[in-house]
Motif scaffolding. Structure first.
Motif, short mmCIF file in Angstrom:
data_model
loop_
_atom_site.label_atom_id
_atom_site.label_comp_id
_atom_site.label_asym_id
_atom_site.label_seq_id
_atom_site.Cartn_x
_atom_site.Cartn_y
_atom_site.Cartn_z
N GLN A 99 0.84 -1.19 0.00
CA GLN A 99 0.00 0.00 0.00
C GLN A 99 0.88 1.25 0.00
O GLN A 99 1.31 1.73 1.07
N THR A 128 -11.85 0.94 -1.28
CA THR A 128 -11.26 0.87 0.05
C THR A 128 -11.08 2.30 0.53
O THR A 128 -11.70 3.23 0.00
N ARG A 164 -5.49 -9.74 10.49
CA ARG A 164 -4.98 -8.86 11.55
C ARG A 164 -5.35 -9.32 12.96
O ARG A 164 -4.47 -9.41 13.82
N ILE A 171 -5.55 4.86 0.74
CA ILE A 171 -4.95 3.69 0.10
C ILE A 171 -5.11 3.84 -1.41
O ILE A 171 -4.17 3.65 -2.19
N THR A 231 -13.32 -3.58 6.10
CA THR A 231 -14.60 -2.90 6.32
C THR A 231 -15.22 -2.45 4.98
O THR A 231 -16.43 -2.58 4.83
N PRO A 232 -14.44 -1.95 4.02
CA PRO A 232 -15.05 -1.54 2.74
C PRO A 232 -15.72 -2.70 2.00
O PRO A 232 -16.73 -2.50 1.31
N GLY A 253 -12.05 -9.44 4.33
CA GLY A 253 -11.88 -9.10 5.75
C GLY A 253 -11.76 -7.62 6.03
O GLY A 253 -11.47 -7.22 7.15
N GLU A 277 -13.33 5.93 8.69
CA GLU A 277 -12.42 4.81 8.99
C GLU A 277 -11.31 5.31 9.90
O GLU A 277 -10.23 5.71 9.45
N TYR A 294 -8.19 4.99 12.03
CA TYR A 294 -7.12 3.98 12.08
C TYR A 294 -6.56 3.83 13.50
O TYR A 294 -6.17 4.80 14.13
N ARG A 346 -14.22 -5.92 15.73
CA ARG A 346 -12.80 -6.24 15.91
C ARG A 346 -12.37 -6.07 17.36
O ARG A 346 -11.52 -6.82 17.86
N ALA A 372 -1.71 -0.98 10.30
CA ALA A 372 -1.99 -1.44 8.95
C ALA A 372 -3.34 -0.94 8.44
O ALA A 372 -4.25 -1.73 8.19
N THR A 373 -3.47 0.38 8.32
CA THR A 373 -4.74 0.99 7.85
C THR A 373 -5.93 0.26 8.48
O THR A 373 -6.89 -0.10 7.82
N TYR A 374 -5.85 0.10 9.79
CA TYR A 374 -6.70 -0.82 10.55
C TYR A 374 -7.83 -0.04 11.22
O TYR A 374 -7.62 0.60 12.25
#
Ligand code: GLU
Length: 303
Positions: A73, A222, A117, A226, A185-186, A183, A248, A250, A139, A131-133
């Protein structure tokens, strides 16, 4: 809202930041990878001390940390051809590691695709995931999150000449095939806007970019940042639709219930925001392409 900055301007800016850092640098530093980013280095604390028994004490004594991140990414988490790691997530991890007294060359990077993740954290394969999490409740049942350290939003990427896809509402009527990562969210959110048969899933977004290039899909979805990295690498072939339709936030993923480590990460992020390191990390990475100048968001309560 976001557009490309001329490289020369970005380079000049990076050079200036380098001078500033050199002028007020202290002790050793966590050096950014190559690829024109060597003007910024996260500070490394000298002999920090931590409460015995904490994750911080363990990692600091060990002198190394294992970080789960993305390898494909651009702008956030990218492993270069020469093996160096680049991106804003990488710098956030280096900032945290630095506050543990761990230099950049003692960070072990583990490729962590979106769907892996939580499991990697639960299985102790990594000490933290940057990780763009996106932080979310589902989660958070399996892992804890420090942060947020950045707020992104879901968007769409299409071929440059596509005028039909103007936002998520345009997808169903054009019968568009849309690609995302398993896996993520988008990949869930986009189901509100398309028929299931038109959703194509890969493990990583770079494969979605390949599918867009070859015409197997009509759009990639996404987070905007990204996609911005993928647009920037596309040589003018792709564009961002540019209408984010989710939030989103992070977070840094850690072992569920490790409140002390979460609080330590919050202290590290707050310090980085206060001393300008957060800003410089952005400018040296995503800020080379994005016009945004983010501030550290208000941090959640650690639980
Ligand atoms: N931020 C979103 C997520 O955590 C999308 C990016 C990604 O897949 O890493 O699912």
């Amino acid at each position: 809202m976001r557009s490309r900055k001329p490289r020369a301007v970005a380079a000049a800016l990076a050079a200036t930041l380098g001078l500033v850092l050199t002028a007020c640098g202290s002790g050793s530093t966590n050096q950014l990878g190559s690829g024109g980013q060597d003007s910024f280095q996260a500070p490394v604390a000298e002999n920090p001390s931590f409460e015995p028994g904490t994750t911080m004490a363990k990692l600091s004594k060990q002198g190394s940390i294992t970080v789960g991140t993305k390898f494909d990414q651009p702008l956030f988490g990218l492993k270069g051809l020469d093996g160096t790691m680049q991106g804003f997530d990488i710098e956030i991890a280096r900032i945290i590691a630095g506050q543990l007294g761990i230099p950049a060359d003692k960070i072990n990077w583990v490729k962590t695709p979106s769907k892996s993740r939580e499991a990697y954290i639960e299985q102790d394969r990594v000490d933290m995931v940057v990780a763009t999490y996106t932080i979310n409740d589902k989660r958070a049942q399996r892992v804890s999150f420090a942060g947020p350290y950045y707020n992104a939003g879901q968007d769409l990427m299409v071929k440059k000449d596509n005028t039909e896809i103007t936002g998520p509402e345009s997808l169903r009527k054009t019968g568009a095939k849309v690609c995302s990562a398993r896996g993520s969210t988008p990949s869930e959110e986009i189901k509100k806007y398309i028929d299931p048969a038109n959703l194509v899933l890969f493990d990583v977004y770079s494969k979605c970019a390949d599918a867009l290039r070859t015409g197997q899909v009509d759009a990639v979805t996404t987070d905007n940042v990204i996609l911005l990295g993928l647009v920037n690498e596309s040589g003018g072939k792709f564009k961002l639709v540019g209408k984010p339709f989710t939030e989103e936030p992070y977070g840094v993923g850690i072992t569920k219930g490790d409140t002390e480590f979460c609080q330590f990460i919050h202290q590290s992020l707050t310090k980085a925001a206060q001393n300008g390191t957060y800003q410089k990390a952005w400018e040296a990475t995503a800020g080379k392409v994005s016009e945004e100048n983010p501030k550290l968001p208000e941090l959640n309560t650690c639980s």
